[in-house]
Each structure stands twice: as structure tokens, then as C-alpha cells.
Design an enzyme around this catalytic site. Sequence first.
Site, PDB file in Angstrom:
ATOM      1  N   GLU A  89     -21.790 -29.627  13.848  1.00 58.32           N
ATOM      2  CA  GLU A  89     -20.464 -29.862  13.270  1.00 58.32           C
ATOM      3  C   GLU A  89     -19.782 -28.530  12.948  1.00 58.32           C
ATOM      4  OE1 GLU A  89     -20.830 -32.331   9.785  1.00 58.32           O
ATOM      5  OE2 GLU A  89     -21.943 -33.881  10.870  1.00 58.32           O
ATOM      6  N   LYS A 145     -18.014 -26.007  10.478  1.00 57.44           N
ATOM      7  CA  LYS A 145     -18.026 -25.857   9.025  1.00 57.44           C
ATOM      8  C   LYS A 145     -16.603 -25.536   8.592  1.00 57.44           C
ATOM      9  CE  LYS A 145     -20.571 -23.719   5.233  1.00 57.44           C
ATOM     10  NZ  LYS A 145     -19.431 -23.668   4.345  1.00 57.44           N
ATOM     11  N   ASP A 199     -13.454 -24.672   6.418  1.00 56.96           N
ATOM     12  CA  ASP A 199     -13.295 -23.820   5.246  1.00 56.96           C
ATOM     13  C   ASP A 199     -12.213 -24.386   4.333  1.00 56.96           C
ATOM     14  OD1 ASP A 199     -13.878 -21.772   3.610  1.00 56.96           O
ATOM     15  OD2 ASP A 199     -12.980 -20.194   4.840  1.00 56.96           O
ATOM     16  N   TYR A 229     -17.184 -35.807   6.829  1.00 52.92           N
ATOM     17  CA  TYR A 229     -18.387 -35.430   7.577  1.00 52.92           C
ATOM     18  C   TYR A 229     -19.671 -36.024   7.012  1.00 52.92           C
ATOM     19  CZ  TYR A 229     -17.885 -31.752   4.019  1.00 52.92           C
ATOM     20  OH  TYR A 229     -17.678 -31.076   2.844  1.00 52.92           O
ATOM     21  N   LYS A 270     -23.374 -19.233   9.370  1.00 51.09           N
ATOM     22  CA  LYS A 270     -22.113 -18.573   8.999  1.00 51.09           C
ATOM     23  C   LYS A 270     -21.684 -17.590  10.088  1.00 51.09           C
ATOM     24  CE  LYS A 270     -20.879 -19.678   4.678  1.00 51.09           C
ATOM     25  NZ  LYS A 270     -20.447 -18.690   3.755  1.00 51.09           N
ATOM     26  N   CYS A 314      10.211  11.605   8.570  1.00 54.06           N
ATOM     27  CA  CYS A 314       9.158  11.309   9.543  1.00 54.06           C
ATOM     28  C   CYS A 314       7.960  12.237   9.307  1.00 54.06           C
ATOM     29  CB  CYS A 314       9.720  11.502  10.948  1.00 54.06           C
ATOM     30  SG  CYS A 314       8.447  11.467  12.217  1.00 54.06           S
ATOM     31  N   CYS A 329       7.717  14.823  12.516  1.00 57.06           N
ATOM     32  CA  CYS A 329       8.679  15.883  12.864  1.00 57.06           C
ATOM     33  C   CYS A 329       9.544  16.301  11.672  1.00 57.06           C
ATOM     34  CB  CYS A 329       9.574  15.423  14.017  1.00 57.06           C
ATOM     35  SG  CYS A 329      10.712  14.109  13.568  1.00 57.06           S
ATOM     36  N   CYS A 372      12.417   6.803  13.367  1.00 59.45           N
ATOM     37  CA  CYS A 372      12.619   8.238  13.477  1.00 59.45           C
ATOM     38  C   CYS A 372      13.546   8.396  14.679  1.00 59.45           C
ATOM     39  CB  CYS A 372      11.272   8.926  13.744  1.00 59.45           C
ATOM     40  SG  CYS A 372      11.475  10.583  14.414  1.00 59.45           S
ATOM     41  N   CYS A 410      10.577  14.076  18.788  1.00 63.34           N
ATOM     42  CA  CYS A 410       9.518  14.022  17.762  1.00 63.34           C
ATOM     43  C   CYS A 410       8.151  13.969  18.461  1.00 63.34           C
ATOM     44  CB  CYS A 410       9.718  12.782  16.896  1.00 63.34           C
ATOM     45  SG  CYS A 410       8.284  12.342  15.912  1.00 63.34           S
TER      46      CYS A 410
HETATM   47  S1  IVH Z   1     -22.355 -31.324   4.659  1.00 65.65           S
HETATM   48  C1  IVH Z   1     -25.444 -32.160   1.577  1.00 65.65           C
HETATM   49  N1  IVH Z   1     -20.795 -30.726   6.642  1.00 65.65           N
HETATM   50  O1  IVH Z   1     -19.664 -26.434   3.159  1.00 65.65           O
HETATM   51  C2  IVH Z   1     -24.572 -31.646   2.632  1.00 65.65           C
HETATM   52  N2  IVH Z   1     -20.477 -29.582   4.575  1.00 65.65           N
HETATM   53  O2  IVH Z   1     -21.376 -24.422   2.016  1.00 65.65           O
HETATM   54  C3  IVH Z   1     -23.205 -31.615   2.175  1.00 65.65           C
HETATM   55  N3  IVH Z   1     -18.613 -27.988   4.593  1.00 65.65           N
HETATM   56  O3  IVH Z   1     -20.045 -28.081   0.089  1.00 65.65           O
HETATM   57  C4  IVH Z   1     -22.290 -30.845   2.992  1.00 65.65           C
HETATM   58  N4  IVH Z   1     -17.983 -28.355   6.661  1.00 65.65           N
HETATM   59  O4  IVH Z   1     -17.733 -28.121   1.243  1.00 65.65           O
HETATM   60  C5  IVH Z   1     -21.118 -30.475   5.364  1.00 65.65           C
HETATM   61  N5  IVH Z   1     -19.451 -30.322   8.480  1.00 65.65           N
HETATM   62  C6  IVH Z   1     -19.763 -30.076   7.208  1.00 65.65           C
HETATM   63  C7  IVH Z   1     -19.051 -29.147   6.417  1.00 65.65           C
HETATM   64  C8  IVH Z   1     -19.442 -28.913   5.103  1.00 65.65           C
HETATM   65  C9  IVH Z   1     -17.736 -27.684   5.548  1.00 65.65           C
HETATM   66  C10 IVH Z   1     -18.623 -27.371   3.245  1.00 65.65           C
HETATM   67  C11 IVH Z   1     -18.818 -28.327   2.103  1.00 65.65           C
HETATM   68  C12 IVH Z   1     -20.084 -27.871   1.449  1.00 65.65           C
HETATM   69  C13 IVH Z   1     -20.093 -26.421   1.819  1.00 65.65           C
HETATM   70  C14 IVH Z   1     -21.450 -25.777   1.694  1.00 65.65           C
END
Ligand code: IVH
Length: 687
Positions: free
Chosen positions: A121, A123, A125, A234, A323, A417, A420, A435, A440
Site C-alpha cells: 500500500e 503510505k 502522508d 486502508y 520510508k 549587481c 558587475c 542587471c 556584466c
Molecule cells: S496501517 C496498525 N496503512 O502511517 C496499522 N497506515 O506511521 C495502522 N499511514 O498511523 C496503520 N498510510 O497514519 C496504515 N496504507 C497505510 C497507511 C498508514 C499512511 C499512516 C497512519 C499511521 C502512520 C504510521
Amino acid sequence: MEDFDTAFKRVARLRQIIEEANVAYYLKDSPTISDYDYDQLVRELKELEQEFPELKVPESPTEKVGGPLSRLFTPVRHVSPMMSLDNVFSIEELKEWFQRVRRGALHLEASNHAEAEFVFEPKIDGLAISLVYEEGVLTRAATRGNGEVGEDVTANVETISVIPKRIKFPRGANHLLEVRGEVYMPIEAFKDLNEQQLVQNKPVFANPRNSAAGSLRQKDPKITARRSLSFWSYQLGETRGGPNFTTHVQTLEYLRDLGFPVSTLISLTTSETDVVQKINSLNEHRHDLDFEIDGAVIKLNDLKLRERLGTTSRAPRWAIAFKFPPEERITRLKDIMVSIGKSGKATPFGVLEPVFVGGSTVSLATLHNEDQVKLKDVRPLDSVVVRKAGDVIPEIVGPILSSRPPDSQPWSFPKVCPMCGGPLIRSEHESDHFCINYRCPGQIVQRIAHFASREALDIEGLGEQRVFQLVSAHLVADPSDIYKLKIDDLLKLDKFAEVSAKKLIDAIEESKSRPLYRVIVGLSIRHVGTTAAIKIASKVKSLSALLTVKASELSEIDGLGEIIANSVVCYVQDPVTRALVESLVQIGLGVATSSEVPGDNFEPILSGLSFVVTGTLESFTREGAEQAIRDRGGKVTSAPSSKTSYLVVGANPGTSKLTKAERLGVRIVDENEFLNILERGNLDKVG
Ligand code: IVH
């Protein structure tokens, strides 16, 4: 590695820094350190606690989830704890995790070991949210808080349109259903919001995550409603009386059926190599998405196995976050200086304490222009957020106001500048300073380096440093001078030997056969980039004809406009720049032979068509494909819009481009069809 006393002190200090960072991140939505530095501090603390177990305490940030709760919201106890995720930062660490999971699974159930399935999945932000539905109605939404207790943000979440307020409620099912996911702010919405903040003289948000958190955690939900927040689910949380599932994928399908947004980037696999490939591809395409991600999450699919693997005090053992390398860091701004570009534009930039960000060490970052410095209120000696994403040049996002030195002074644009000493002029209605001294030395170097660059005359071995060396030795003062260079001139200079000198002279000679439009690009005419140069070249057909072209003839060209037409005419009428063009004509550049004028070489069969290219093609580089389109009069843009004629799709395409093209009904073609188009023009053409 350390003695106990040192470790003791460091652990106390780390805990203090981490707790302070938690307050800034979770309570104020305004971090004081970057996510990357935060993760590193937590990691260091974890390692020290492992080395000195007597320093372990349950209150340590390594044992806890999240941070403090705001008094603005009513605290609510979660139906079941909302955990965090453990992080890995390299493929090696990820492999160790796979091993631990497989070992755990093998130990518990031998037959399942080989077949373990994983769900991949993105992640996202943003910020984690728990949504509770009772008898099919959304009754409570809460932030993660400290994992046990979160903040009640129901009224705010109710303003997010993609979150269902009611769900299908099959008889006898779902007396209670909890859905977990991430609230995020789409990148476009984030940019719009920051523009508004700037106009209203309010502080800008450093990134979409902070703006999502800041927007959701508002006392007044009317503010949240104006902030275009979105949501990906998710994870299915607690269910009471609902259907039972055996895998994570089933739960995601169920959530999708109920109307929750579930990312199409989620996929299932049994192969570790496949996971690694998916990670690389996601990282490569992360900027094609309209939301920010900071990595990937890999989860065990089998729910029974998950239960058996269990959790630590803060994170499940059955999932891991990979990460991505950081694209945002915080560092010290040592000074603000001004650089002079090829047409004299003076651009302010920050001199930074070097910092590793976006895959390289960055010590300079742009601040664009005077207004940007003022609006962002960036000052020398501030701690600043530096961002370098993808191929984009490093940028200073803004200062960390909480760490500003008390005696700090606003920065003001220099009057002269730095190269020059001539005046720097900002005209009315312009955001840039210039400039205006054509002689220059700063401009001269940039102008010649641009002339020799890849998009212009493409002279290998003549980069900025070499040009600087030649200009300093008074061997060249304008682009035409490079054609007068002799091997002996170069041999007198540092770092030139017979071979390298000959190579450069050959490269210069070879550049004489570049097509006309590239010579026009190389002239550094204001507002004239590749697209305009191609149009001008197909009109004038030779460099000498450029000297007599009229503004009216140029502005007739489709899509060129008056500003460009006037800029070209001013350029060829100004005695100094005119002399340069005349010298280049004399040398024999930009002559009208059929092989040198793109308009003659290629029929403009794609004129009026607009293309977006995504993914890797076999017979072209991305630039090559785009050039082939432009050579034939087509237009290339970076993202699909309603005006796009074709989306050309190679291997590992950007998913958001695909989705957007599909939504807009843009025609999607593969490489074979693209080759057909290049040969024959529009696929829809009759005959
Ligand atoms: S699962 C017990 N799936 O990342 C598992 N978290 O660093 C619960 N996050 O608190 C989280 N994408 O806010 C899960 N595909 C994803 C996610 C995800 C982002 C965030 C979430 C979590 C944090 C942890």
C-alpha cells in the site's frame, strides 16, 4: 559503544527532544524538525534502550503512539487502540522484517510459511482517523491521539465530502463498524491554500500533511469545510455483528463496496522481489500522484496469521512502513545572496548549512524573487524547511518561526549587481530584478554556458565551470567567440591537455550543424524557449532572415503572441545583440538546408495535437519522445487536461496521470500506437 553515564544523559536528552517535537507536530501542526530527523532520533533512542535495557521505561516515546492531545477537542477512547507502524529505511531492513514475519508464521503454522501473502500500500502522508458507524450512521470521528484516546473531530470530518455519512446497513450486520484511514490534502488544494494564506498575510503551511492536520483540527468546522480535504481508507477496525473476513484484501473490497475511497495503488503479492520492485516504482512515480506519500506500507494479508504475530506496545508485527528518502529537511540558512542569470535576471537564493535531501546534499536553494522572500518572511540565520522533490530545483519553503534568533532582521534586495556593481532594476508590474549591463561578467558566463547547453548548441565539455575559466582568461566574451578558439589557446589553461583540448574544439566544430531552432534557443532572447524557437525557426527558415523579421510576421504565428514577437524584434534591433547574430551568421550557423530546419525535416503532422507521456518507452527516452512530438509540431504538457489529445503510456506509468486521463476521456495509446502517430499523424485522421 558508550558508557552507561553517557547513554543515560543522551537517552534523557533524546526523550526531551522527541517529546518537544511531538508537541510541535501533533498539537501545533507545525513541526520544528523534519520527519526524517525525527525518525533518526527515535531510532537512536531505540538502539540505546536495546543496548542498555535498564534505561527502558514504559513512558519512553519508543513505547508510545503519537503525542499529546489538544484541549480544543473532547477526548474519546478508541474502540480498540490505534497503533502506529514500525519503520524500515532500507531493503536490507525490509528483508529482515520479511524473515521475522516468515519465521513467526513458520513457527506458528508450518504450512502457511511458503505462501504468505502481502498487501502493498502507499503510505499516505496525512493524519490517521478512526470513523465509527453505528447502525450505518457516522457517529464519531477521532484523531489517533495517543493511540488509546483520540480527539473528537466528528463535526470537522462531516465536512469531508468523500467520507460517507451513512453506509449500507445489511440487516443484522454492522451494529458497529470502525473504519481507519488517512485524511489528506490533495497537492493542488495545498498550493491554492498557501497562495491564499500568502495573500492574506498569514503563515504558509510547510507541506500538505501539516495543512491537512491544521485544517482538520479547527475549532470551527466551517473552516475545515473550506479546505478541500480528502480521505483514503486502508484498514477495517472493530466490527460488531458484521460480516467476517479472513484476509485484508477482502476487508478493503468490502470498504470499497460500502463507498469508502480505497487507493487503486494497493496490490497483493507473495514475492519479496515484487515488493521491492513496487517500492522502487512507487518512489519513482510519487510525484505523479495528487497526494503526498512518504513511503509504502507492507501488511500481511492473512488475518489469522496477523493475530498470531500480535503487536508490540506501539505497532503491529504484521505490518511495516518502508520510508522513502526524505524530500524535506530543516537546516540553517547561512545567508541570502543573489545570482545573475543569462538575461540578467537577479534571483535570490539561500546559502544553507549543507543537508541531505531529495537524494543529494544541498547547500543552495532558490527563493525565486523579492516578493517570495518577503511573503515567506525568510531571513538570514533562520532555520528553514528545504524541499527538493524529484527533478525540481531545491527550494526554501519557509522559516521555522519558533527558532528565529531574537535579533533577526528582514532581508532586503541588494541595490547593485554582485557581479558587475551595476544597478539592479525592478520595473513596475515585474516581479524580478534585472542587471541591465549586457557586459556584466555574470551574465556573460551564463549566456555562453546556456548557448553550449544541451537544449541549445549541445557542446559537450563546455559547462559553466569551463566557460567561467574561458571568460576569466579573456578568451571569450560572447557565444560567437567560442568558434574562434584554437587548441593552443586552450593548452595555456589549467586542466587542459592535448586530448581534452582537441575534444572540445571538435565538439565546438560539430555544433555548427545544429538545427536553426537550437541556435535561436541559444541566443537567450527573453521569453524564447524551445517551443517558441521551433515556431520562429519554421517561419524565418534561416538565422540571417531573423535579422529582418518583423514583429507582425512573428505574431501571426499560432501561439506565439505579441510579447515574444516584440522581444525577438528588440533583440535583433539592439546593436549589441544584433552583432552577435551577425557573427553567428558569418560563422555559418543556422543556415537553411533541409536537414537543419525542423519544419523542413518533419511535416508538422501533429500540429494542434497535445500529448502527455508517462512511463518508460522502449525506443525513446522521455526527452526523445517529447522532442519527436515537438519536431512534428505537436505540443507536450506534463499532466493530462481536457485539451490533451493523447496520453502515451510506457512501462510503469504514473497512476494519477492514467486515472486523470481516463476520467477526462483522453485517448490512451501504447508505444506501438505512438509510433504510428509519429509516422502518420492523428489516429482519427480519415484516409
Ligand atoms: S496501517 C496498525 N496503512 O502511517 C496499522 N497506515 O506511521 C495502522 N499511514 O498511523 C496503520 N498510510 O497514519 C496504515 N496504507 C497505510 C497507511 C498508514 C499512511 C499512516 C497512519 C499511521 C502512520 C504510521
